[in-house]
Design a protein around this motif. Structure first.
Motif, PDB file in Angstrom:
ATOM      1  N   TRP A  23       0.832  -1.203   0.000  1.00 14.10           N
ATOM      2  CA  TRP A  23       0.000   0.000   0.000  1.00 14.10           C
ATOM      3  C   TRP A  23       0.867   1.254   0.000  1.00 14.10           C
ATOM      4  N   TYR A  24       0.250   2.349  -0.422  1.00 16.16           N
ATOM      5  CA  TYR A  24       0.959   3.627  -0.325  1.00 16.16           C
ATOM      6  C   TYR A  24      -0.018   4.741   0.010  1.00 16.16           C
ATOM      7  N   ALA A  25       0.564   5.833   0.493  1.00 20.91           N
ATOM      8  CA  ALA A  25      -0.196   7.062   0.713  1.00 20.91           C
ATOM      9  C   ALA A  25       0.585   8.222   0.124  1.00 20.91           C
ATOM     10  N   ASP A  26      -0.113   9.160  -0.480  1.00 18.71           N
ATOM     11  CA  ASP A  26       0.547  10.342  -1.045  1.00 18.71           C
ATOM     12  C   ASP A  26       1.162  11.181   0.067  1.00 18.71           C
ATOM     13  N   ALA A  27       2.379  11.661  -0.186  1.00 16.90           N
ATOM     14  CA  ALA A  27       3.061  12.527   0.768  1.00 16.90           C
ATOM     15  C   ALA A  27       3.308  13.915   0.197  1.00 16.90           C
ATOM     16  N   ASP A  28       2.859  14.162  -1.031  1.00 14.21           N
ATOM     17  CA  ASP A  28       3.210  15.418  -1.691  1.00 14.21           C
ATOM     18  C   ASP A  28       2.489  16.626  -1.110  1.00 14.21           C
ATOM     19  N   HIS A  29       1.495  16.399  -0.235  1.00 14.55           N
ATOM     20  CA  HIS A  29       0.885  17.540   0.456  1.00 14.55           C
ATOM     21  C   HIS A  29       1.797  18.044   1.577  1.00 14.55           C
ATOM     22  N   ILE A  30       2.780  17.217   1.970  1.00 12.97           N
ATOM     23  CA  ILE A  30       3.774  17.622   2.972  1.00 12.97           C
ATOM     24  C   ILE A  30       5.002  18.195   2.287  1.00 12.97           C
ATOM     25  N   VAL A  31       5.507  17.439   1.324  1.00 11.75           N
ATOM     26  CA  VAL A  31       6.675  17.858   0.550  1.00 11.75           C
ATOM     27  C   VAL A  31       6.565  17.175  -0.808  1.00 11.75           C
ATOM     28  N   GLN A  35      13.575  14.663  -3.498  1.00 11.85           N
ATOM     29  CA  GLN A  35      14.694  15.591  -3.406  1.00 11.85           C
ATOM     30  C   GLN A  35      14.372  16.749  -2.462  1.00 11.85           C
ATOM     31  N   ALA A  36      13.154  17.256  -2.515  1.00 12.22           N
ATOM     32  CA  ALA A  36      12.760  18.335  -1.607  1.00 12.22           C
ATOM     33  C   ALA A  36      12.786  17.863  -0.160  1.00 12.22           C
ATOM     34  N   LEU A  37      12.413  16.624   0.074  1.00 12.31           N
ATOM     35  CA  LEU A  37      12.503  16.052   1.421  1.00 12.31           C
ATOM     36  C   LEU A  37      13.955  16.004   1.882  1.00 12.31           C
ATOM     37  N   LEU A  38      14.842  15.549   1.025  1.00 15.26           N
ATOM     38  CA  LEU A  38      16.257  15.451   1.374  1.00 15.26           C
ATOM     39  C   LEU A  38      16.879  16.824   1.590  1.00 15.26           C
ATOM     40  N   ASP A  39      16.412  17.817   0.842  1.00 16.03           N
ATOM     41  CA  ASP A  39      16.935  19.175   0.981  1.00 16.03           C
ATOM     42  C   ASP A  39      16.634  19.768   2.353  1.00 16.03           C
ATOM     43  N   ASP A  40      15.507  19.371   2.944  1.00 17.21           N
ATOM     44  CA  ASP A  40      15.088  19.943   4.236  1.00 17.21           C
ATOM     45  C   ASP A  40      14.619  18.805   5.147  1.00 17.21           C
ATOM     46  N   TRP A  41      15.501  17.841   5.351  1.00 14.92           N
ATOM     47  CA  TRP A  41      15.170  16.593   6.047  1.00 14.92           C
ATOM     48  C   TRP A  41      14.668  16.848   7.470  1.00 14.92           C
ATOM     49  N   ASP A  42      15.364  17.661   8.224  1.00 16.00           N
ATOM     50  CA  ASP A  42      14.993  17.867   9.627  1.00 16.00           C
ATOM     51  C   ASP A  42      13.604  18.465   9.770  1.00 16.00           C
ATOM     52  N   ARG A  43      13.204  19.251   8.812  1.00 16.05           N
ATOM     53  CA  ARG A  43      11.883  19.866   8.863  1.00 16.05           C
ATOM     54  C   ARG A  43      10.774  18.896   8.444  1.00 16.05           C
ATOM     55  N   PHE A  44      10.988  18.173   7.332  1.00 14.79           N
ATOM     56  CA  PHE A  44       9.898  17.393   6.758  1.00 14.79           C
ATOM     57  C   PHE A  44       9.879  15.915   7.167  1.00 14.79           C
ATOM     58  N   ALA A  45      11.022  15.337   7.488  1.00 11.43           N
ATOM     59  CA  ALA A  45      11.067  13.896   7.775  1.00 11.43           C
ATOM     60  C   ALA A  45      10.142  13.491   8.927  1.00 11.43           C
ATOM     61  N   PRO A  46      10.062  14.260  10.038  1.00 13.09           N
ATOM     62  CA  PRO A  46       9.127  13.856  11.101  1.00 13.09           C
ATOM     63  C   PRO A  46       7.672  13.809  10.635  1.00 13.09           C
ATOM     64  N   GLU A  47       7.275  14.744   9.773  1.00 15.28           N
ATOM     65  CA  GLU A  47       5.905  14.742   9.271  1.00 15.28           C
ATOM     66  C   GLU A  47       5.653  13.549   8.353  1.00 15.28           C
TER      67      GLU A  47
END
Length: 335
Positions: A23-31, A35-47
């Motif tokens: 299964w999967y869930a979309d995460a693009d509403h968060i980031v 690459q954008a997740l990796l660019d700002d990992w500390d901010r977005f990874a917990p979400e």
């Protein structure tokens, strides 16, 4: 957590994938992208991690995950650099070219800069213009980094490993000698690289990820038959901390850089180069190694390189037999 990308634009659309890859869930509403997740990992990874937990509890809408529909986790990356963690492989391939292995190779890893603008999905075909070029698979482990400062130590580099995955670093063996003879590295001998459908955070790998190495067998099948079952955590001369620090010796390494292990390779317990799976050994993660062993044993390499219609499958399973990253499965087709 397990992450993947679905095709959308040049950089894909980020999704979280369930542990069983069903299964999967979309995460693009968060980031929007990996690459954008990796660019700002500390901010977005917990979400994103919270989203993955909700997915595991079936607390959010979910959709069926189909590996064949996934893009490469990073469809293009700022950097793809491939190392030589398994010196046994380097030694065998050099012997096949009639080249000796310098002693320095045991304490100073090799690394080449690959093309990162066209990273292929795990189920993409290998488009080959000429069978005479000697097409070969190379089954490997890879990691994706955060920002690594210039001069980082091995331990500092390891802390920047964000994701782990699998690679098929396709090689055109018969083009390599001519390119290396120029003294300027690989270009044409290294076509587009394919990656596993899913990348995984180190913590989600549990005890299998330790000391900068991944400790599971890498399963390689050729035309539906077992070809390689090498243990990725064994005989790994250089862990990923060493490889990343090697790359960062004279320059910073940007978030989203992919670092490969080189072909996973084991010797036999008796110290010999190894035996095919069909003969009770662990086999090989590339055809060149089997050809070298044949050359040593009989004076002639008999296993052909990949031909049109051949299919390569690369996968890794956990202790319960479940696929960790999904499968790379590629058919060789005429360009």
């Amino acid at each position: 957590m397990k992450l993947a990308s679905l095709p959308q634009g040049r950089d894909g659309r980020l999704i979280v994938v369930s542990d069983d890859l069903a299964w999967y869930a979309d995460a693009d509403h968060i980031v929007p992208t990996m690459q954008a997740l990796l660019d700002d990992w500390d901010r977005f990874a917990p979400e994103v991690e919270s989203l993955a937990i909700e997915l595991s509890h079936e607390a959010i809408p979910r959709k069926r995950f189909h590996e064949r529909e996934a893009a490469a986790p990073l469809p293009r990356a700022y950097q793809w650099a491939d190392g030589s963690a398994y010196v046994n492989h380097v030694e065998l391939v050099r012997r096949a070219r009639g080249a000796e292995l310098p002693e320095s190779f045991w304490n100073d890893p090799l690394m080449y800069q690959g093309g990162s603008d066209d990273l292929r999905p795990g189920r993409s075909p290998i488009a080959l213009a000429d069978e005479a070029w000697g097409c070969d698979m190379e089954a490997e482990i890879c990691v994706v980094t955060g920002d690594v400062p210039q001069g980082a130590t091995r331990d500092e580099a390891l802390k920047q490993v964000r994701l782990v995955g699998l690679v098929n670093d396709v090689s055109l063996r018969n083009l390599i000698p001519g390119e290396l003879a120029k003294g300027f590295g690989f270009v044409q001998a290294k076509p587009a690289t394919a990656f596993s459908p899913v990348f995984v955070t180190p913590d989600a790998l549990g005890s299998a990820w330790r000391d900068g190495k991944l400790h599971h067998a890498l399963q390689v099948d050729l035309n539906g038959k077992p070809f390689g079952r090498a243990e990725a955590g064994e005989e790994c001369t250089f862990d990923f901390g060493i490889l990343i620090a090697h790359l960062a010796k004279t320059r910073s390494v940007g978030a989203g850089s992919i670092i490969g292990s080189g072909t996973v390779s084991n010797r036999d317990p008796d110290g010999s180069p190894g035996r095919p799976v069909s003969a009770g050994g662990r086999g090989y993660s590339c055809i060149a190694e089997q050809r070298m062993v044949e050359q040593i044993a009989s004076g002639e390499a008999t296993t052909p390189f990949l031909r049109y219609g051949d299919t390569v499958r690369i996968e890794m399973r956990d202790d319960k037999g479940k696929s960790i990253f999904g499968a790379i499965e590629q058919e060789v087709v005429p360009l």
